[in-house]
Design a protein around this motif. Structure first.
Motif, PDB file in Angstrom:
ATOM      1  N   MET A  26       0.831  -1.191   0.000  1.00 28.38           N
ATOM      2  CA  MET A  26       0.000   0.000   0.000  1.00 28.38           C
ATOM      3  C   MET A  26       0.878   1.258   0.000  1.00 28.38           C
ATOM      4  O   MET A  26       0.649   2.194  -0.776  1.00 28.38           O
ATOM      5  N   MET A  27       1.903   1.290   0.822  1.00 25.66           N
ATOM      6  CA  MET A  27       2.792   2.452   0.888  1.00 25.66           C
ATOM      7  C   MET A  27       3.568   2.617  -0.417  1.00 25.66           C
ATOM      8  O   MET A  27       3.800   3.740  -0.870  1.00 25.66           O
ATOM      9  N   TYR A  28       3.949   1.494  -1.032  1.00 26.78           N
ATOM     10  CA  TYR A  28       4.647   1.539  -2.312  1.00 26.78           C
ATOM     11  C   TYR A  28       3.752   2.183  -3.367  1.00 26.78           C
ATOM     12  O   TYR A  28       4.181   3.081  -4.086  1.00 26.78           O
ATOM     13  N   GLN A  29       2.505   1.750  -3.456  1.00 31.88           N
ATOM     14  CA  GLN A  29       1.572   2.336  -4.420  1.00 31.88           C
ATOM     15  C   GLN A  29       1.306   3.809  -4.120  1.00 31.88           C
ATOM     16  O   GLN A  29       1.211   4.632  -5.026  1.00 31.88           O
ATOM     17  N   TRP A  30       1.162   4.130  -2.859  1.00 34.91           N
ATOM     18  CA  TRP A  30       0.911   5.511  -2.454  1.00 34.91           C
ATOM     19  C   TRP A  30       2.063   6.413  -2.900  1.00 34.91           C
ATOM     20  O   TRP A  30       1.850   7.508  -3.423  1.00 34.91           O
ATOM     21  N   ASN A  31       3.295   5.955  -2.701  1.00 32.19           N
ATOM     22  CA  ASN A  31       4.457   6.742  -3.100  1.00 32.19           C
ATOM     23  C   ASN A  31       4.554   6.887  -4.616  1.00 32.19           C
ATOM     24  O   ASN A  31       4.926   7.951  -5.123  1.00 32.19           O
TER      25      ASN A  31
END
Length: 188
Positions: A26-31
């Motif tokens: 999720m954090m990877y996609q958000w970034n």
């Protein structure tokens, strides 16, 4: 006894590890989305407006040449996802795919956030209260670019949080316009 303890702890450990992996994804996609949106709004503030009614809504008033422009949050021009108004197709193609000008490549949003489409982006121009009537570069507006919620995929965590009524905050990037004209040569 050890087998019983193992059977109790194993599903808890699998769930904990799965949630850590999902949160990392999720954090990877958000970034990825954040970088793409920053790049996109930067491109929008130095390019021709993408909305079809921009020149009508922010028209130059000959009788007030040189007068300051009032900030009026009610005056905005929007296009894209959820507005019912299509953005300029050429501009959206350049925004998503990038462009090749003078041998230099300007990366598009898809270079940073693969799978993003023009239908997932909303662009809003709003009077900022900066500038003056008759400014050679056009009015100074606040440019807001938003990404539709379905563009970022949170398979497990997203559904879990939404089932508890917890939504993700809107994903918006804002910048103040510069000259709102596409450059004829290589763009930076």
């Amino acid at each position: 006894m050890a087998l019983t303890e193992g059977l109790i702890v194993f599903p808890i450990m699998v769930l904990a590890i799965s949630l850590c992996v999902e949160f990392g994804y999720m954090m990877y996609q958000w970034n990825l989305a954040a970088k793409a949106m920053q790049l996109g709004v930067r491109k929008l503030v130095v390019s021709e407006p993408a909305t079809p009614d921009f020149n009508t809504l922010f028209a130059f008033d000959d009788t007030q040449s040189g007068q300051l422009i009032d900030a009026n949050a009610g005056v905005q021009s929007a296009c894209g996802a959820g507005t019912g108004i299509a953005c300029d197709a050429t501009m959206m193609t350049r925004l998503i795919s990038g462009n090749l000008t003078g041998g230099q490549r300007w990366p598009g949003l898809a270079n940073y956030f693969p799978g993003i489409t023009a239908g997932q982006i909303r662009i809003i121009y709003e009077l900022s209260g900066l500038g003056y009537q008759g400014r050679p570069g056009g009015p100074v507006v606040t440019v807001r670019m938003e990404i539709a919620r379905d563009a970022i995929d949170f398979p497990v965590i997203g559904r879990l949080l939404e089932s508890f009524g917890i939504g993700f905050p809107p994903f918006t990037v804002t910048a103040t316009s510069e000259d709102l004209r596409s450059c004829p040569g290589p763009c930076s």
